[in-house]
Motif scaffolding. Structure first.
Motif, PDB file in Angstrom:
ATOM      1  N   VAL A  55       0.839  -1.209   0.000  1.00 55.29           N
ATOM      2  CA  VAL A  55       0.000   0.000   0.000  1.00 55.29           C
ATOM      3  C   VAL A  55       0.871   1.255   0.000  1.00 55.29           C
ATOM      4  O   VAL A  55       0.569   2.246  -0.683  1.00 55.29           O
ATOM      5  CB  VAL A  55      -0.952  -0.013   1.214  1.00 55.29           C
ATOM      6  N   VAL A  56       1.961   1.217   0.767  1.00 50.29           N
ATOM      7  CA  VAL A  56       2.905   2.351   0.755  1.00 50.29           C
ATOM      8  C   VAL A  56       3.433   2.571  -0.659  1.00 50.29           C
ATOM      9  O   VAL A  56       3.532   3.710  -1.139  1.00 50.29           O
ATOM     10  CB  VAL A  56       4.076   2.081   1.736  1.00 50.29           C
ATOM     11  N   ALA A  57       3.769   1.485  -1.350  1.00 49.96           N
ATOM     12  CA  ALA A  57       4.311   1.592  -2.710  1.00 49.96           C
ATOM     13  C   ALA A  57       3.303   2.218  -3.663  1.00 49.96           C
ATOM     14  O   ALA A  57       3.644   3.120  -4.444  1.00 49.96           O
ATOM     15  CB  ALA A  57       4.724   0.207  -3.202  1.00 49.96           C
ATOM     16  N   VAL A  58       2.056   1.756  -3.609  1.00 55.07           N
ATOM     17  CA  VAL A  58       1.032   2.285  -4.519  1.00 55.07           C
ATOM     18  C   VAL A  58       0.825   3.780  -4.276  1.00 55.07           C
ATOM     19  O   VAL A  58       0.795   4.594  -5.212  1.00 55.07           O
ATOM     20  CB  VAL A  58      -0.284   1.503  -4.344  1.00 55.07           C
ATOM     21  N   LEU A  59       0.678   4.170  -3.006  1.00 54.89           N
ATOM     22  CA  LEU A  59       0.466   5.586  -2.691  1.00 54.89           C
ATOM     23  C   LEU A  59       1.679   6.428  -3.084  1.00 54.89           C
ATOM     24  O   LEU A  59       1.544   7.527  -3.638  1.00 54.89           O
ATOM     25  CB  LEU A  59       0.189   5.752  -1.199  1.00 54.89           C
ATOM     26  N   GLY A  60       2.881   5.922  -2.811  1.00 56.85           N
ATOM     27  CA  GLY A  60       4.092   6.672  -3.141  1.00 56.85           C
ATOM     28  C   GLY A  60       4.229   6.908  -4.634  1.00 56.85           C
ATOM     29  O   GLY A  60       4.615   7.998  -5.073  1.00 56.85           O
ATOM     30  N   ILE A  61       3.894   5.900  -5.437  1.00 60.08           N
ATOM     31  CA  ILE A  61       3.981   6.046  -6.892  1.00 60.08           C
ATOM     32  C   ILE A  61       2.985   7.097  -7.380  1.00 60.08           C
ATOM     33  O   ILE A  61       3.315   7.953  -8.220  1.00 60.08           O
ATOM     34  CB  ILE A  61       3.726   4.683  -7.572  1.00 60.08           C
ATOM     35  N   LEU A  62       1.758   7.033  -6.854  1.00 56.22           N
ATOM     36  CA  LEU A  62       0.753   8.024  -7.265  1.00 56.22           C
ATOM     37  C   LEU A  62       1.172   9.432  -6.855  1.00 56.22           C
ATOM     38  O   LEU A  62       0.991  10.399  -7.611  1.00 56.22           O
ATOM     39  CB  LEU A  62      -0.601   7.663  -6.645  1.00 56.22           C
ATOM     40  N   LYS A  63       1.733   9.570  -5.657  1.00 59.82           N
ATOM     41  CA  LYS A  63       2.166  10.895  -5.201  1.00 59.82           C
ATOM     42  C   LYS A  63       3.310  11.440  -6.061  1.00 59.82           C
ATOM     43  O   LYS A  63       3.444  12.659  -6.242  1.00 59.82           O
ATOM     44  CB  LYS A  63       2.623  10.815  -3.739  1.00 59.82           C
ATOM     45  N   ALA A  64       4.149  10.513  -6.590  1.00 61.07           N
ATOM     46  CA  ALA A  64       5.258  10.936  -7.460  1.00 61.07           C
ATOM     47  C   ALA A  64       4.773  11.302  -8.857  1.00 61.07           C
ATOM     48  O   ALA A  64       5.556  11.811  -9.673  1.00 61.07           O
ATOM     49  CB  ALA A  64       6.296   9.821  -7.538  1.00 61.07           C
ATOM     50  N   GLY A  65       3.507  11.046  -9.143  1.00 66.60           N
ATOM     51  CA  GLY A  65       2.950  11.386 -10.449  1.00 66.60           C
ATOM     52  C   GLY A  65       2.940  10.231 -11.422  1.00 66.60           C
ATOM     53  O   GLY A  65       2.492  10.380 -12.564  1.00 66.60           O
ATOM     54  N   GLY A  66       3.451   9.067 -11.008  1.00 71.97           N
ATOM     55  CA  GLY A  66       3.513   7.930 -11.918  1.00 71.97           C
ATOM     56  C   GLY A  66       2.275   7.049 -11.846  1.00 71.97           C
ATOM     57  O   GLY A  66       1.264   7.413 -11.239  1.00 71.97           O
ATOM     58  N   ALA A  67       2.367   5.909 -12.489  1.00 71.18           N
ATOM     59  CA  ALA A  67       1.281   4.913 -12.477  1.00 71.18           C
ATOM     60  C   ALA A  67       1.886   3.577 -12.067  1.00 71.18           C
ATOM     61  O   ALA A  67       2.981   3.222 -12.505  1.00 71.18           O
ATOM     62  CB  ALA A  67       0.633   4.797 -13.849  1.00 71.18           C
ATOM     63  N   TYR A  68       1.174   2.844 -11.200  1.00 76.56           N
ATOM     64  CA  TYR A  68       1.738   1.568 -10.735  1.00 76.56           C
ATOM     65  C   TYR A  68       1.212   0.424 -11.601  1.00 76.56           C
ATOM     66  O   TYR A  68       0.093   0.440 -12.099  1.00 76.56           O
ATOM     67  CB  TYR A  68       1.410   1.324  -9.263  1.00 76.56           C
ATOM     68  N   LEU A  69       2.092  -0.562 -11.796  1.00 79.91           N
ATOM     69  CA  LEU A  69       1.751  -1.744 -12.580  1.00 79.91           C
ATOM     70  C   LEU A  69       1.927  -2.981 -11.688  1.00 79.91           C
ATOM     71  O   LEU A  69       3.046  -3.363 -11.370  1.00 79.91           O
ATOM     72  CB  LEU A  69       2.662  -1.856 -13.814  1.00 79.91           C
ATOM     73  N   PRO A  70       0.822  -3.613 -11.244  1.00 79.69           N
ATOM     74  CA  PRO A  70       0.971  -4.798 -10.393  1.00 79.69           C
ATOM     75  C   PRO A  70       1.577  -5.957 -11.181  1.00 79.69           C
ATOM     76  O   PRO A  70       1.147  -6.252 -12.305  1.00 79.69           O
ATOM     77  CB  PRO A  70      -0.464  -5.132  -9.968  1.00 79.69           C
ATOM     78  N   LEU A  71       2.580  -6.604 -10.610  1.00 80.78           N
ATOM     79  CA  LEU A  71       3.250  -7.728 -11.244  1.00 80.78           C
ATOM     80  C   LEU A  71       3.071  -8.972 -10.374  1.00 80.78           C
ATOM     81  O   LEU A  71       3.362  -8.931  -9.181  1.00 80.78           O
ATOM     82  CB  LEU A  71       4.742  -7.435 -11.416  1.00 80.78           C
ATOM     83  N   ASP A  72       2.616 -10.044 -10.976  1.00 79.05           N
ATOM     84  CA  ASP A  72       2.434 -11.325 -10.262  1.00 79.05           C
ATOM     85  C   ASP A  72       3.726 -12.118 -10.380  1.00 79.05           C
ATOM     86  O   ASP A  72       4.125 -12.504 -11.487  1.00 79.05           O
ATOM     87  CB  ASP A  72       1.266 -12.105 -10.876  1.00 79.05           C
ATOM     88  N   PRO A  73       4.411 -12.398  -9.267  1.00 80.91           N
ATOM     89  CA  PRO A  73       5.698 -13.123  -9.362  1.00 80.91           C
ATOM     90  C   PRO A  73       5.539 -14.536  -9.902  1.00 80.91           C
ATOM     91  O   PRO A  73       6.526 -15.155 -10.302  1.00 80.91           O
ATOM     92  CB  PRO A  73       6.193 -13.149  -7.906  1.00 80.91           C
ATOM     93  N   ASP A  74       4.316 -15.077  -9.952  1.00 84.07           N
ATOM     94  CA  ASP A  74       4.105 -16.420 -10.481  1.00 84.07           C
ATOM     95  C   ASP A  74       4.026 -16.450 -12.009  1.00 84.07           C
ATOM     96  O   ASP A  74       4.060 -17.510 -12.616  1.00 84.07           O
ATOM     97  CB  ASP A  74       2.826 -17.033  -9.909  1.00 84.07           C
ATOM     98  N   LEU A  75       3.896 -15.282 -12.629  1.00 81.93           N
ATOM     99  CA  LEU A  75       3.802 -15.230 -14.093  1.00 81.93           C
ATOM    100  C   LEU A  75       5.182 -15.422 -14.718  1.00 81.93           C
ATOM    101  O   LEU A  75       6.203 -15.121 -14.084  1.00 81.93           O
ATOM    102  CB  LEU A  75       3.205 -13.911 -14.544  1.00 81.93           C
ATOM    103  N   PRO A  76       5.249 -15.899 -15.959  1.00 85.52           N
ATOM    104  CA  PRO A  76       6.561 -16.056 -16.633  1.00 85.52           C
ATOM    105  C   PRO A  76       7.260 -14.699 -16.774  1.00 85.52           C
ATOM    106  O   PRO A  76       6.628 -13.659 -16.815  1.00 85.52           O
ATOM    107  CB  PRO A  76       6.195 -16.628 -18.010  1.00 85.52           C
ATOM    108  N   GLU A  77       8.601 -14.750 -16.849  1.00 81.01           N
ATOM    109  CA  GLU A  77       9.355 -13.486 -16.987  1.00 81.01           C
ATOM    110  C   GLU A  77       8.949 -12.739 -18.250  1.00 81.01           C
ATOM    111  O   GLU A  77       8.914 -11.510 -18.250  1.00 81.01           O
ATOM    112  CB  GLU A  77      10.857 -13.808 -17.018  1.00 81.01           C
TER     113      GLU A  77
END
Length: 394
Positions: free
Chosen positions: A372-394
């Motif tokens: 949650v800290v990461a999502v809020l921090g990215i939005l405050k920096a003006g960026g957009a967050y992209l959730p990544l599932d570690p189980d997905l292939p590289e």
């Protein structure tokens, strides 16, 4: 008993062997190549087995109390006949079909693809012991792999083969298997499996004795040996299937198990209607639950000032109640003020790294406060967050 009352000799033939004879034979037979053959199969079958993690109503205690509850229901004769027809078409038994369906339910509830379920077996697989008084029941572990989201028909074939192989290696006592495999012991769980599935197919017979009226009676006090147990049996007169859920009250509420039972019935209906459906696509929710979901999506709209972002709304909430708890997760809790401070620190760091408008920042974190800290921090920096599932292939 009737002969005894009449003073007549017992009409029963003398038993060819006694339980002690069987016990001595088993200990003599189950060693050397026979033991290694049995053990070799189960070692391969149960290698790298992980505990089943069903969502529970309460955290798992360090030591289970074994206090339990039960919930009964019936599968209608129409649904039961559909399951019998599917079993005939696929060359499986009703046990295999219901076991596969139960494992799908556990897969959908837990999100795990590797599902192991214990099942009791009569153990009377030799003619000499069919009429012998004694305890022969053993426990087998049926393990299924739902990785890749197979169709139910494909899973059923897998369960069929696994069940046949398990029954061919049924002579190894479960306690001997646990002793040899030495799984990590945990007083809060049963070793090797946490959920039991029992198919009761012994023929029903009324016990009649002269001068006596005999009827079943309860033993009082519900006991749960496992996290969850499912027992099923065919009702002779109605041709329906009886179902009894037993559950650990340390973990589950009665309403949760009732809902699980309804989902199991809905799942079976979907399987009968389309056995080629992927196990991840089979419907679980009842009509009432679908209606509830639809109602939740049609509530009143909340007006939000134009141009205001989510993190702006959050900052306004921080100003109102900085000391109120904002976030609770497995790694702790944060107040609104603490969450704001940590998100601001991360935002400043991201800006220094060049994050701004149109910048995508990947987030690969478990469901913790850090996410949650990461999502809020990215939005405050003006960026957009992209959730990544570690189980997905590289």
């Amino acid at each position: 008993y009737t002969a005894f009352l009449a003073g007549e000799p017992s009409p029963l033939e003398p038993l060819p062997i006694q339980y002690a004879d069987f016990s001595a034979w088993q200990q003599d037979w189950l060693q050397g190549e026979v033991l290694e053959g049995q053990m070799g199969y189960w070692r391969g079958q149960l290698e790298d087995l992980t505990p089943l993690e069903l969502p529970t109503d309460r955290p798992r205690p360090a030591v289970l109390s074994y206090e339990g509850g039960t919930h009964g229901l019936r599968l209608s004769s129409r649904l039961a006949e559909g399951l019998r027809a599917l079993s005939r078409d696929e060359g499986t038994t009703l046990f295999m079909t219901l076991m596969a369906a139960f494992q799908v339910l556990l897969h959908r509830y837990s999100g795990q693809s590797d599902i192991a379920v214990g099942t009791p077996i009569a153990g009377r697989n030799r003619s000499e012991i069919e009429g012998l008084i004694g305890m022969f029941v053993n426990t087998l572990v049926i393990r299924s792999d739902m990785a890749g989201d197979p169709s139910f028909r494909e899973l059923l074939e897998q369960v069929r083969e696994t069940s046949l192989e398990a029954h061919a290696h049924q002579d190894l006592p479960f306690e001997k298997l646990v002793e040899e495999l030495q799984p990590e012991r945990d007083l809060s769980r049963n070793p090797l499996f946490q959920v039991m599935f029992a198919w009761q197919n012994a023929p029903e017979a009324e016990l009649a004795m002269p001068g006596l009226e005999i009827r079943p009676g309860g033993v009082g006090g519900e006991v749960a040996k496992f996290d969850l147990s499912l027992s099923l049996w065919e009702e002779t007169e109605s041709e329906a299937i009886g179902v009894l859920w037993s559950y650990a009250t340390d973990l589950f509420d009665a309403g949760t198990i009732q809902r699980m039972g309804e989902h199991f019935v809905r799942l079976l209906e979907g399987i009968v209607a389309d056995p080629d459906a992927r196990v991840g696509e089979l419907a679980l929710l009842t009509k009432a639950e679908w209606g509830q979901l639809m109602a939740w999506g049609t509530g009143p709209e909340l007006a939000v000032p134009e141009g205001v972002c989510i993190h702006d709304l959050f900052e306004a909430r921080v100003a109102e109640a900085p000391d109120r708890v904002a976030l609770v997760a497995q790694d702790g809790r944060l107040t609104y003020g603490e969450l704001e401070a940590r998100a601001n620190r991360l935002a400043r760091y991201l800006v220094e790294l060049g994050v701004g408008a149109e910048t995508l920042v990947g987030v690969s974190l478990p469901r913790t406060t850090e996410m949650v800290v990461a999502v809020l921090g990215i939005l405050k920096a003006g960026g957009a967050y992209l959730p990544l599932d570690p189980d997905l292939p590289e």
